[in-house]
Write a protein that holds these residues in place. Structure first.
Motif, PDB file in Angstrom:
ATOM      1  N   LEU A 242       7.319   9.964 -15.071  1.00  0.00           N
ATOM      2  CA  LEU A 242       6.025  10.307 -15.844  1.00  0.00           C
ATOM      3  C   LEU A 242       4.813   9.424 -15.542  1.00  0.00           C
ATOM      4  O   LEU A 242       4.024   9.922 -15.475  1.00  0.00           O
ATOM      5  CB  LEU A 242       6.534  10.577 -17.401  1.00  0.00           C
ATOM      6  CG  LEU A 242       7.316  11.783 -17.577  1.00  0.00           C
ATOM      7  CD1 LEU A 242       7.818  11.623 -19.012  1.00  0.00           C
ATOM      8  CD2 LEU A 242       6.599  12.945 -17.515  1.00  0.00           C
ATOM      9  N   LYS A 243       5.335   8.220 -15.646  1.00  0.00           N
ATOM     10  CA  LYS A 243       4.188   7.098 -15.430  1.00  0.00           C
ATOM     11  C   LYS A 243       3.567   6.960 -14.046  1.00  0.00           C
ATOM     12  O   LYS A 243       2.473   6.593 -13.989  1.00  0.00           O
ATOM     13  CB  LYS A 243       4.784   5.541 -15.888  1.00  0.00           C
ATOM     14  CG  LYS A 243       4.962   5.500 -17.291  1.00  0.00           C
ATOM     15  CD  LYS A 243       5.327   4.185 -17.429  1.00  0.00           C
ATOM     16  CE  LYS A 243       5.507   3.743 -19.044  1.00  0.00           C
ATOM     17  NZ  LYS A 243       5.702   2.349 -19.192  1.00  0.00           N
ATOM     18  N   ALA A 244       4.337   7.300 -13.150  1.00  0.00           N
ATOM     19  CA  ALA A 244       4.092   7.193 -11.570  1.00  0.00           C
ATOM     20  C   ALA A 244       3.493   8.547 -10.885  1.00  0.00           C
ATOM     21  O   ALA A 244       3.645   8.685 -10.009  1.00  0.00           O
ATOM     22  CB  ALA A 244       5.074   6.585 -10.944  1.00  0.00           C
ATOM     23  N   LYS A 245       3.197   9.715 -11.765  1.00  0.00           N
ATOM     24  CA  LYS A 245       2.731  10.760 -11.338  1.00  0.00           C
ATOM     25  C   LYS A 245       1.566  10.499 -10.036  1.00  0.00           C
ATOM     26  O   LYS A 245       1.519  11.410  -9.084  1.00  0.00           O
ATOM     27  CB  LYS A 245       2.278  11.831 -12.386  1.00  0.00           C
ATOM     28  CG  LYS A 245       3.280  12.287 -13.091  1.00  0.00           C
ATOM     29  CD  LYS A 245       2.792  13.242 -14.141  1.00  0.00           C
ATOM     30  CE  LYS A 245       2.089  12.535 -15.392  1.00  0.00           C
ATOM     31  NZ  LYS A 245       1.594  13.382 -16.199  1.00  0.00           N
ATOM     32  N   LEU A 246       0.645   9.721 -10.395  1.00  0.00           N
ATOM     33  CA  LEU A 246      -0.466   9.610  -9.473  1.00  0.00           C
ATOM     34  C   LEU A 246       0.004   8.943  -8.350  1.00  0.00           C
ATOM     35  O   LEU A 246      -0.583   9.175  -7.082  1.00  0.00           O
ATOM     36  CB  LEU A 246      -1.383   8.592 -10.225  1.00  0.00           C
ATOM     37  CG  LEU A 246      -2.955   8.240  -9.236  1.00  0.00           C
ATOM     38  CD1 LEU A 246      -3.521   9.634  -9.042  1.00  0.00           C
ATOM     39  CD2 LEU A 246      -3.829   7.314 -10.054  1.00  0.00           C
ATOM     40  N   ASN A 247       0.978   8.014  -8.372  1.00  0.00           N
ATOM     41  CA  ASN A 247       1.491   7.166  -7.295  1.00  0.00           C
ATOM     42  C   ASN A 247       2.226   8.425  -6.328  1.00  0.00           C
ATOM     43  O   ASN A 247       1.884   8.358  -4.984  1.00  0.00           O
ATOM     44  CB  ASN A 247       2.578   6.186  -7.580  1.00  0.00           C
ATOM     45  CG  ASN A 247       1.967   5.321  -8.430  1.00  0.00           C
ATOM     46  OD1 ASN A 247       1.655   5.510  -9.555  1.00  0.00           O
ATOM     47  ND2 ASN A 247       2.049   3.962  -7.981  1.00  0.00           N
ATOM     48  N   PHE A 248       3.136   9.046  -6.861  1.00  0.00           N
ATOM     49  CA  PHE A 248       3.558  10.098  -6.016  1.00  0.00           C
ATOM     50  C   PHE A 248       2.552  11.207  -5.364  1.00  0.00           C
ATOM     51  O   PHE A 248       2.809  11.730  -4.207  1.00  0.00           O
ATOM     52  CB  PHE A 248       4.637  11.011  -6.762  1.00  0.00           C
ATOM     53  CG  PHE A 248       5.722  10.105  -7.241  1.00  0.00           C
ATOM     54  CD1 PHE A 248       6.783   9.427  -6.093  1.00  0.00           C
ATOM     55  CD2 PHE A 248       6.136   9.565  -8.364  1.00  0.00           C
ATOM     56  CE1 PHE A 248       7.613   8.856  -6.348  1.00  0.00           C
ATOM     57  CE2 PHE A 248       7.182   9.015  -8.902  1.00  0.00           C
ATOM     58  CZ  PHE A 248       8.098   8.583  -7.680  1.00  0.00           C
ATOM     59  N   ALA A 249       1.550  11.472  -6.302  1.00  0.00           N
ATOM     60  CA  ALA A 249       0.446  12.655  -5.664  1.00  0.00           C
ATOM     61  C   ALA A 249      -0.239  11.768  -4.609  1.00  0.00           C
ATOM     62  O   ALA A 249      -0.436  12.669  -3.633  1.00  0.00           O
ATOM     63  CB  ALA A 249      -0.443  12.596  -6.760  1.00  0.00           C
ATOM     64  N   ILE A 250      -0.515  10.484  -4.474  1.00  0.00           N
ATOM     65  CA  ILE A 250      -1.072   9.899  -3.316  1.00  0.00           C
ATOM     66  C   ILE A 250      -0.190   9.802  -2.144  1.00  0.00           C
ATOM     67  O   ILE A 250      -0.755  10.269  -1.314  1.00  0.00           O
ATOM     68  CB  ILE A 250      -1.543   8.544  -3.772  1.00  0.00           C
ATOM     69  CG1 ILE A 250      -2.697   8.578  -4.641  1.00  0.00           C
ATOM     70  CG2 ILE A 250      -1.807   7.686  -2.538  1.00  0.00           C
ATOM     71  CD1 ILE A 250      -3.098   7.153  -5.346  1.00  0.00           C
TER      72      ILE A 250
END
Length: 123
Positions: free
Chosen positions: A10-18
């Motif tokens: 949940l906290k790292a959604k942006l990381n996975f999106a990149i």
């Protein structure tokens, strides 16, 4: 799934999106313009050996708490430099080279930020 793993996701959604966006660019680029895509990723591969760039990216990802600022700042710097290239001010740079730098910076910053989330949640 454990609660800790769910928290990281949940906290790292942006990381996975990149990271997924980099993968999608590579796959779509191989179908649409393989020569350009290959050139960009070869340049990115060569940039990984420039350790100062990798250290800067890891530092940005690991130590800046608001990762959105890192992403927005990197993209804004890329757009600003591309505008300066088009205006003829940066005559020694190419857009492809800058895109390779952006891929390296965002990729390593995302991985470092994922590791920070991992360490914070004690997995």
């Amino acid at each position: 799934m454990t609660d800790q793993f769910k928290t990281i996701l949940l906290k790292a959604k942006l990381n996975f999106a990149i990271l997924v966006a980099i993968l999608v660019i590579a796959v779509l680029g191989k179908f649409t313009n393989p020569e350009l895509t290959n050139g960009i990723f070869v340049t990115a591969d060569q940039l990984v050996s420039e350790l100062y760039l990798v250290f800067i990216a890891i530092t940005l990802g690991a130590f800046i708490p608001n990762f959105k600022l890192v992403v927005l700042g990197s993209i804004a710097a890329f757009i600003g430099a591309v505008i300066l290239i088009q205006a003829g001010i940066f005559t020694y740079l190419t857009t492809e080279y800058l895109f390779a730098v952006l891929i390296v910076v965002l990729g390593f910053a995302s991985i470092a930020n994922l590791y920070r989330h991992y360490r914070e949640n004690g997995l």
